[in-house]
Design a protein around this motif. Structure first.
Motif, PDB file in Angstrom:
ATOM      1  N   PHE A 143       0.827  -1.197   0.000  1.00  0.00           N
ATOM      2  CA  PHE A 143       0.000   0.000   0.000  1.00  0.00           C
ATOM      3  C   PHE A 143       0.862   1.248   0.000  1.00  0.00           C
ATOM      4  O   PHE A 143       1.771   1.403   0.816  1.00  0.00           O
ATOM      5  CB  PHE A 143      -0.925   0.018   1.224  1.00  0.00           C
ATOM      6  N   SER A 144       0.568   2.134  -0.914  1.00  0.00           N
ATOM      7  CA  SER A 144       1.166   3.451  -0.971  1.00  0.00           C
ATOM      8  C   SER A 144       0.040   4.460  -0.726  1.00  0.00           C
ATOM      9  O   SER A 144      -0.837   4.223   0.090  1.00  0.00           O
ATOM     10  CB  SER A 144       1.856   3.650  -2.326  1.00  0.00           C
ATOM     11  N   SER A 145       0.040   5.567  -1.453  1.00  0.00           N
ATOM     12  CA  SER A 145      -0.983   6.596  -1.292  1.00  0.00           C
ATOM     13  C   SER A 145      -0.818   7.602  -2.418  1.00  0.00           C
ATOM     14  O   SER A 145       0.287   7.783  -2.945  1.00  0.00           O
ATOM     15  CB  SER A 145      -0.825   7.301   0.060  1.00  0.00           C
ATOM     16  N   MET A 149       1.961  11.597  -4.901  1.00  0.00           N
ATOM     17  CA  MET A 149       1.731  12.013  -6.285  1.00  0.00           C
ATOM     18  C   MET A 149       1.249  13.456  -6.357  1.00  0.00           C
ATOM     19  O   MET A 149       1.584  14.194  -7.284  1.00  0.00           O
ATOM     20  CB  MET A 149       0.676  11.110  -6.936  1.00  0.00           C
ATOM     21  N   MET A 150       0.444  13.839  -5.361  1.00  0.00           N
ATOM     22  CA  MET A 150      -0.163  15.165  -5.360  1.00  0.00           C
ATOM     23  C   MET A 150       0.710  16.204  -4.665  1.00  0.00           C
ATOM     24  O   MET A 150       0.344  17.378  -4.599  1.00  0.00           O
ATOM     25  CB  MET A 150      -1.533  15.110  -4.674  1.00  0.00           C
ATOM     26  N   GLY A 151       1.851  15.769  -4.117  1.00  0.00           N
ATOM     27  CA  GLY A 151       2.690  16.711  -3.381  1.00  0.00           C
ATOM     28  C   GLY A 151       1.993  17.236  -2.144  1.00  0.00           C
ATOM     29  O   GLY A 151       2.053  18.425  -1.837  1.00  0.00           O
ATOM     30  N   GLY A 152       1.325  16.326  -1.425  1.00  0.00           N
ATOM     31  CA  GLY A 152       0.564  16.740  -0.252  1.00  0.00           C
ATOM     32  C   GLY A 152       1.451  17.354   0.822  1.00  0.00           C
ATOM     33  O   GLY A 152       2.494  16.804   1.176  1.00  0.00           O
ATOM     34  N   SER A 163       6.564   7.285  -1.608  1.00  0.00           N
ATOM     35  CA  SER A 163       7.335   7.263  -2.845  1.00  0.00           C
ATOM     36  C   SER A 163       8.356   6.136  -2.819  1.00  0.00           C
ATOM     37  O   SER A 163       8.559   5.435  -3.822  1.00  0.00           O
ATOM     38  CB  SER A 163       8.032   8.610  -3.049  1.00  0.00           C
ATOM     39  N   GLY A 164       8.974   5.930  -1.668  1.00  0.00           N
ATOM     40  CA  GLY A 164       9.931   4.834  -1.512  1.00  0.00           C
ATOM     41  C   GLY A 164       9.289   3.478  -1.736  1.00  0.00           C
ATOM     42  O   GLY A 164       9.929   2.549  -2.275  1.00  0.00           O
ATOM     43  N   ALA A 187      -2.355   2.493  -4.524  1.00  0.00           N
ATOM     44  CA  ALA A 187      -2.387   3.847  -3.962  1.00  0.00           C
ATOM     45  C   ALA A 187      -3.830   4.305  -3.795  1.00  0.00           C
ATOM     46  O   ALA A 187      -4.468   4.711  -4.768  1.00  0.00           O
ATOM     47  CB  ALA A 187      -1.625   4.814  -4.858  1.00  0.00           C
ATOM     48  N   PRO A 188      -4.369   4.240  -2.582  1.00  0.00           N
ATOM     49  CA  PRO A 188      -5.712   4.758  -2.362  1.00  0.00           C
ATOM     50  C   PRO A 188      -5.710   6.280  -2.288  1.00  0.00           C
ATOM     51  O   PRO A 188      -4.684   6.915  -2.010  1.00  0.00           O
ATOM     52  CB  PRO A 188      -6.112   4.179  -0.997  1.00  0.00           C
ATOM     53  N   GLY A 189      -6.870   6.851  -2.540  1.00  0.00           N
ATOM     54  CA  GLY A 189      -7.084   8.257  -2.249  1.00  0.00           C
ATOM     55  C   GLY A 189      -7.450   8.426  -0.784  1.00  0.00           C
ATOM     56  O   GLY A 189      -7.047   7.622   0.063  1.00  0.00           O
ATOM     57  N   TRP A 190      -8.227   9.439  -0.486  1.00  0.00           N
ATOM     58  CA  TRP A 190      -8.598   9.713   0.896  1.00  0.00           C
ATOM     59  C   TRP A 190      -9.782   8.832   1.275  1.00  0.00           C
ATOM     60  O   TRP A 190     -10.930   9.129   0.958  1.00  0.00           O
ATOM     61  CB  TRP A 190      -8.946  11.194   1.079  1.00  0.00           C
TER      62      TRP A 190
END
Length: 254
Positions: A143-145, A149-152, A163-164, A187-190
């Protein structure tokens, strides 16, 4: 459930953080497929295991574990394999997206964040790969997120780990593909888990996020399950080294 994967029936599945939030939905989903599920959780998940047994007639094996304790994590993998057979599906789901101020982060916090969000993934993979090699293959889902990607802003240690995870996923996919071990990221969203609602969700924040989604509905835990089952099953047998995004259309990739 919208799909059944016959090859998952009887499969030995190991899930980190499988007793709450998205992880609990994953445990439920795999049990519904007839899989043999073991999961680790730092908090007591005995009541959840009871509920799953009552629902499915198939009790998941709950193993208390803090994933930052690598010797304990490895011992849990061994215990799960002894109970259910060689693990052929590994889901690295446990994570902590604690918000933090970049200028206030010290080495201890950084190390703690990486230990949960990246180090445990590497050593979880390391622990299951020999069994998958002996079994003739397997599927690892990390699992990532979409946050990286969005530069949160507001949690750079977490996004760095996310990212790693992609780099780790791609390298392991390349290294162990000859053993028929597939390694993919998801990669899930919120996803509005109870933890997110308790700690981070506000009316304003949610409205702003939904404005960025193509699909104007909040994500819930069950929205992630189908993608994980697909990646675990032979339906995705030629898919590896990839990142599958389930976010309602925030990070439009390709």
């Amino acid at each position: 459930m919208t799909a059944t994967y016959p090859d998952l029936e009887g499969a030995s599945v190991f899930i980190t953080g499988g007793g709450s939030g998205i992880g609990a939905a994953l445990t439920d989903g795999f049990l519904a497929q007839g899989a043999r599920v073991a999961f680790v959780q730092r908090s007591d998940a005995s009541a959840f295991a009871d509920a799953m047994e009552a629902k499915h007639g198939n009790r998941p094996l709950f193993l208390p574990c803090d994933v930052t304790d690598i010797p304990r994590l490895k011992a849990c993998v061994a215990e799960a394999a002894a109970a259910h057979g060689p693990i052929t599906v590994m889901v690295n789901n446990a994570a902590n997206d604690q918000r933090h101020d970049t200028l206030q982060v010290d080495e201890a916090f950084w190390d703690w964040s990486q230990a949960i969000n990246l180090k445990s993934y590497f050593f979880g993979c390391q622990a299951v790969i020999p069994g998958m090699q002996a079994a003739g293959g397997g599927s690892i889902i990390n699992f990532s997120s979409i946050s990286y990607m969005m530069g949160g802003a507001g949690y750079p240690a977490y996004t760095a780990a996310n990212s790693g995870i992609n780099g780790l996923t791609r390298s392991l996919a390349r290294e162990f593909g000859p053993d028929r071990i597939r390694v993919n990221a998801l990669a899930p969203g919120w996803v509005l888990t109870q933890k997110q609602k308790d700690m981070w969700v506000t009316e304003e924040a949610l409205a702003g996020h939904l404005a960025r989604q193509c699909l104007k509905e909040p994500l819930v835990e069950e929205d992630i399950v189908g993608g994980v089952l697909f990646l675990a099953s032979e339906s995705s047998r030629m898919m590896t080294g990839q990142a599958l995004v389930i976010d309602g259309g925030v990070a439009v990739t390709g």
